[in-house]
Design a protein around this motif. Structure first.
Motif, PDB file in Angstrom:
ATOM      1  N   ASP A  32      15.410 -23.227   5.024  1.00 37.76           N
ATOM      2  CA  ASP A  32      15.907 -22.298   6.050  1.00 37.76           C
ATOM      3  C   ASP A  32      16.732 -23.016   7.122  1.00 37.76           C
ATOM      4  O   ASP A  32      16.792 -22.568   8.266  1.00 37.76           O
ATOM      5  N   GLY A  33      17.332 -24.128   6.769  1.00 37.19           N
ATOM      6  CA  GLY A  33      18.168 -24.856   7.703  1.00 37.19           C
ATOM      7  C   GLY A  33      17.443 -25.503   8.864  1.00 37.19           C
ATOM      8  O   GLY A  33      18.070 -26.024   9.776  1.00 37.19           O
ATOM      9  N   LYS A  34      16.094 -25.484   8.838  1.00 37.06           N
ATOM     10  CA  LYS A  34      15.370 -26.024   9.987  1.00 37.06           C
ATOM     11  C   LYS A  34      14.098 -26.790   9.642  1.00 37.06           C
ATOM     12  O   LYS A  34      13.680 -27.639  10.414  1.00 37.06           O
ATOM     13  N   LEU A  35      13.477 -26.507   8.519  1.00 33.65           N
ATOM     14  CA  LEU A  35      12.227 -27.181   8.163  1.00 33.65           C
ATOM     15  C   LEU A  35      12.524 -28.316   7.186  1.00 33.65           C
ATOM     16  O   LEU A  35      12.946 -28.071   6.059  1.00 33.65           O
ATOM     17  N   THR A  36      12.297 -29.532   7.624  1.00 31.39           N
ATOM     18  CA  THR A  36      12.540 -30.699   6.785  1.00 31.39           C
ATOM     19  C   THR A  36      11.230 -31.150   6.161  1.00 31.39           C
ATOM     20  O   THR A  36      10.241 -31.358   6.871  1.00 31.39           O
ATOM     21  N   VAL A  37      11.225 -31.279   4.830  1.00 34.08           N
ATOM     22  CA  VAL A  37      10.057 -31.769   4.106  1.00 34.08           C
ATOM     23  C   VAL A  37      10.518 -32.949   3.257  1.00 34.08           C
ATOM     24  O   VAL A  37      11.475 -32.835   2.491  1.00 34.08           O
ATOM     25  N   ASP A  38       9.833 -34.080   3.428  1.00 37.34           N
ATOM     26  CA  ASP A  38      10.110 -35.252   2.617  1.00 37.34           C
ATOM     27  C   ASP A  38       9.112 -35.297   1.472  1.00 37.34           C
ATOM     28  O   ASP A  38       7.920 -35.023   1.664  1.00 37.34           O
TER      29      ASP A  38
END
Length: 150
Positions: A32-38
């Motif tokens: 969603d252009g905002k939640l970063t998951v590595d």
């Protein structure tokens, strides 16, 4: 199934094309252009970790925030088996979860990633509210699909 193949399959399923781990064994996804998951391969190559920065680390005077995080960690009930951690080098609070590879297929891998992203979103929003001064405790902001204690 091995994690590099599951990651490629995930990329196809999400319409992102070919996803790969970089030379450090890391792949970063943005939802969603905002939640970063590595997604990072475990050092032994037998598992992987999901992790995401939830917020900047609070000052020592923000003890209520730490109490809420510790309460949420209890048995993974409010975090979907993920765990909060402090990265003191970067001054960030992370939510992370290990996925073991031995009994993991693509379906369970993608389901666990979706579940993790839901918890990242939930805790990111609620911790932002707590840090901005709206009083809330972990018992009033349980994670998605959590059990409630009596």
């Amino acid at each position: 199934m091995d994690f590099p193949n599951m990651l490629m399959e995930l990329g196809e399923a999400l319409g992102l094309g070919k996803l790969e781990f970089n030379d450090d064994g890391l792949c970063r996804l943005v939802f969603d252009g905002k939640l970063t998951v590595d997604i990072e391969l475990a050092p032994d190559g037998e598992g992987c970790f999901f992790y995401s920065t939830i917020c900047t680390a609070p000052s020592e005077s923000e003890a209520d925030l730490y109490a809420a995080l510790l309460e949420a960690n209890l048995f993974g009930g409010a975090t979907g088996k993920a765990v909060f951690a402090l990265d003191s080098n970067r001054g960030e609070i992370l939510l992370w979860r290990e996925i073991e590879g031995e009994q993991t297929d693509f379906q369970s891998f993608s389901q666990e990633l979706e579940r993790f992203v839901n918890h990242v979103e939930h805790w990111g929003e609620n911790l932002k509210e707590m840090k901005s001064g709206k009083e809330a405790g972990a018992s009033s902001i349980p994670g998605p699909g959590t059990f409630m204690r009596a």
